[in-house]
Design a protein around this motif. Structure first.
Motif, PDB file in Angstrom:
ATOM      1  N   UNK A  23       0.761  -1.422  -0.127  1.00 50.13           N
ATOM      2  CA  UNK A  23      -0.087   0.053   0.066  1.00 50.13           C
ATOM      3  C   UNK A  23       0.917   1.364  -0.021  1.00 50.13           C
ATOM      4  N   UNK A  24       1.832   1.338   0.656  1.00 50.25           N
ATOM      5  CA  UNK A  24       2.723   2.427   0.982  1.00 50.25           C
ATOM      6  C   UNK A  24       3.476   2.744  -0.460  1.00 50.25           C
ATOM      7  N   UNK A  25       3.743   1.730  -1.336  1.00 57.83           N
ATOM      8  CA  UNK A  25       4.337   2.054  -2.718  1.00 57.83           C
ATOM      9  C   UNK A  25       3.416   2.088  -3.639  1.00 57.83           C
ATOM     10  N   UNK A  26       1.929   1.985  -3.366  1.00 54.62           N
ATOM     11  CA  UNK A  26       0.716   1.867  -4.477  1.00 54.62           C
ATOM     12  C   UNK A  26       0.788   3.253  -4.892  1.00 54.62           C
ATOM     13  N   UNK A  27      -0.130   3.228  -6.352  1.00 52.95           N
ATOM     14  CA  UNK A  27      -0.353   4.393  -6.923  1.00 52.95           C
ATOM     15  C   UNK A  27      -1.495   5.173  -6.155  1.00 52.95           C
ATOM     16  N   UNK A  28      -1.392   6.376  -5.793  1.00 56.01           N
ATOM     17  CA  UNK A  28      -2.293   7.110  -5.198  1.00 56.01           C
ATOM     18  C   UNK A  28      -3.856   6.991  -5.640  1.00 56.01           C
ATOM     19  N   UNK A  29      -3.978   7.256  -6.732  1.00 57.14           N
ATOM     20  CA  UNK A  29      -5.331   6.969  -7.206  1.00 57.14           C
ATOM     21  C   UNK A  29      -5.970   5.795  -6.894  1.00 57.14           C
ATOM     22  N   UNK A  30      -5.358   4.693  -7.158  1.00 63.79           N
ATOM     23  CA  UNK A  30      -5.937   3.524  -6.717  1.00 63.79           C
ATOM     24  C   UNK A  30      -6.260   3.246  -5.390  1.00 63.79           C
ATOM     25  N   UNK A  31      -5.283   3.488  -4.430  1.00 65.01           N
ATOM     26  CA  UNK A  31      -5.765   3.590  -3.120  1.00 65.01           C
ATOM     27  C   UNK A  31      -7.135   4.280  -2.398  1.00 65.01           C
ATOM     28  N   UNK A  32      -7.005   5.817  -3.063  1.00 63.70           N
ATOM     29  CA  UNK A  32      -7.901   6.521  -2.765  1.00 63.70           C
ATOM     30  C   UNK A  32      -9.364   6.093  -3.148  1.00 63.70           C
ATOM     31  N   UNK A  33      -9.554   5.636  -4.480  1.00 64.55           N
ATOM     32  CA  UNK A  33     -10.778   5.043  -4.816  1.00 64.55           C
ATOM     33  C   UNK A  33     -11.086   3.490  -3.896  1.00 64.55           C
ATOM     34  N   UNK A  34     -10.296   2.939  -3.502  1.00 66.55           N
ATOM     35  CA  UNK A  34     -10.798   1.810  -2.781  1.00 66.55           C
ATOM     36  C   UNK A  34     -11.204   2.623  -1.393  1.00 66.55           C
ATOM     37  N   UNK A  36     -12.313   5.298  -0.629  1.00 70.96           N
ATOM     38  CA  UNK A  36     -13.512   6.089  -0.703  1.00 70.96           C
ATOM     39  C   UNK A  36     -14.752   5.206  -0.636  1.00 70.96           C
ATOM     40  N   UNK A  37     -14.756   3.878  -1.337  1.00 70.51           N
ATOM     41  CA  UNK A  37     -15.630   2.990  -1.449  1.00 70.51           C
ATOM     42  C   UNK A  37     -15.761   2.362   0.109  1.00 70.51           C
ATOM     43  N   UNK A  38     -14.604   2.172   0.813  1.00 74.06           N
ATOM     44  CA  UNK A  38     -14.735   1.510   2.110  1.00 74.06           C
ATOM     45  C   UNK A  38     -15.525   2.495   3.349  1.00 74.06           C
ATOM     46  N   UNK A  39     -15.020   3.786   2.879  1.00 67.90           N
ATOM     47  CA  UNK A  39     -15.464   4.642   4.102  1.00 67.90           C
ATOM     48  C   UNK A  39     -17.141   4.780   4.098  1.00 67.90           C
ATOM     49  N   UNK A  40     -17.665   4.607   2.729  1.00 71.53           N
ATOM     50  CA  UNK A  40     -19.243   4.589   2.798  1.00 71.53           C
ATOM     51  C   UNK A  40     -20.010   3.571   3.982  1.00 71.53           C
ATOM     52  N   UNK A  41     -19.448   2.390   4.109  1.00 72.95           N
ATOM     53  CA  UNK A  41     -19.860   1.531   5.127  1.00 72.95           C
ATOM     54  C   UNK A  41     -19.149   1.261   6.379  1.00 72.95           C
ATOM     55  N   UNK A  99      -3.365  12.914   2.173  1.00 71.76           N
ATOM     56  CA  UNK A  99      -4.468  12.035   1.714  1.00 71.76           C
ATOM     57  C   UNK A  99      -4.114  10.523   1.377  1.00 71.76           C
ATOM     58  N   UNK A 100      -2.868  10.217   0.916  1.00 72.97           N
ATOM     59  CA  UNK A 100      -2.704   8.921   0.768  1.00 72.97           C
ATOM     60  C   UNK A 100      -2.326   8.231   2.049  1.00 72.97           C
ATOM     61  N   UNK A 101      -1.776   8.668   2.874  1.00 71.51           N
ATOM     62  CA  UNK A 101      -1.550   8.346   4.137  1.00 71.51           C
ATOM     63  C   UNK A 101      -2.990   8.115   4.894  1.00 71.51           C
ATOM     64  N   UNK A 102      -3.926   8.545   4.783  1.00 71.31           N
ATOM     65  CA  UNK A 102      -5.301   8.594   5.554  1.00 71.31           C
ATOM     66  C   UNK A 102      -5.888   7.417   4.778  1.00 71.31           C
ATOM     67  N   UNK A 103      -5.754   7.284   3.566  1.00 69.76           N
ATOM     68  CA  UNK A 103      -6.334   6.359   2.600  1.00 69.76           C
ATOM     69  C   UNK A 103      -5.852   4.815   2.916  1.00 69.76           C
ATOM     70  N   UNK A 104      -4.598   4.858   3.251  1.00 72.21           N
ATOM     71  CA  UNK A 104      -3.851   3.695   3.709  1.00 72.21           C
ATOM     72  C   UNK A 104      -4.538   3.231   5.206  1.00 72.21           C
ATOM     73  N   UNK A 105      -4.560   4.268   6.129  1.00 69.77           N
ATOM     74  CA  UNK A 105      -4.810   4.090   7.305  1.00 69.77           C
ATOM     75  C   UNK A 105      -6.375   3.552   7.225  1.00 69.77           C
ATOM     76  N   UNK A 119     -12.541  -6.443  -2.101  1.00 67.10           N
ATOM     77  CA  UNK A 119     -11.891  -5.292  -2.848  1.00 67.10           C
ATOM     78  C   UNK A 119     -10.487  -4.856  -2.327  1.00 67.10           C
ATOM     79  N   UNK A 120     -10.303  -5.071  -1.202  1.00 63.34           N
ATOM     80  CA  UNK A 120      -8.662  -5.090  -0.555  1.00 63.34           C
ATOM     81  C   UNK A 120      -7.875  -6.010  -0.975  1.00 63.34           C
TER      82      UNK A 120
END
Length: 152
Positions: A23-34, A36-41, A99-105, A119-120
Motif C-alpha cells: 500500500x505504501x508503494x502503491x499508486x495514490x489514485x488506486x488507493x484513494x478509490x478503494x 472512498x468506497x470502504x468509507x461509505x460502510x 490524503x494517501x496516508x489517510x487512505x492507507x489508514x 476489494x482490498x
C-alpha cells in the motif's frame, strides 16, 4: 496486528507487513478509490493523528550487514480509530501526501475489521503485480549499464 481469521481474502495472501508495504508503494489514485468506497460502510472514523514530519530512514550495509540510518526523510502519517468496530488503522508514506496516508489508514482499519476484504485483496494483487513489473523494468535498465571488467 493479528487479523485473526485465515478465511479472510487479505490474510490468505498477504501478511500485515506485506500489505502495508504494498500500500505504501502503491499508486495514490488506486488507493484513494478503494478507501472512498470502504468509507461509505465502515462507520464513524476518528482521526488520532494526521501529520507530516521527519523520520530516520533505516538501512543495512550490504557487505557487512550492519544496520545504520541513511538520513532523515519527510513522511506523511495518519492514525485513525473506528470505534464502532473496535479497530485502528495506520498509514505512512514518504513525502507530504496526507490524503494517501489517510487512505492507507482507512484500508488498514478495514483489514483489521475484516470489512470489504475482497476489494482490498483485489487492490493488493493489482498493485503488487504493478510494482513487480516496475521493478523488473528498472532492473533491465540497470542490467543494460553493467560493465564486465577483468583484472590481472
Amino acid at each position: 496486528m493479528d487479523y485473526g481469521r485465515s478465511d479472510d481474502a487479505v490474510v490468505a495472501n498477504y501478511s500485515h507487513g506485506e500489505a502495508l508495504r504494498i500500500l505504501a508503494a502503491s499508486r495514490p489514485a488506486s488507493i484513494r478509490a478503494v478507501a472512498e468506497r470502504i468509507l461509505d460502510d465502515l462507520g464513524e472514523v476518528v482521526v488520532i493523528t494526521n501529520r507530516t514530519g521527519l523520520a530516520m530512514l533505516p538501512y543495512q550495509d550490504t557487505v557487512k550487514g550492519t544496520a545504520f540510518h541513511l538520513g532523515e526523510v519527510l513522511v506523511a502519517e495518519a492514525h485513525i480509530a473506528v470505534p464502532g468496530r473496535g479497530v485502528e488503522g495506520y498509514g505512512a508514506v514518504v513525502g507530504r501526501d496526507l490524503e494517501q496516508a489517510m487512505a492507507i489508514a482507512v484500508i488498514d482499519a478495514a483489514m483489521a475489521a475484516h470489512h470489504d476484504t475482497a476489494s482490498i485483496a483485489e487492490l493488493l494483487d493489482a498493485e503488487h503485480a504493478y510494482q513487480r513489473e516496475a521493478d523488473r523494468q528498472r532492473l533491465r535498465k540497470v542490467e543494460a549499464t553493467r560493465v564486465q571488467m577483468e583484472t590481472f
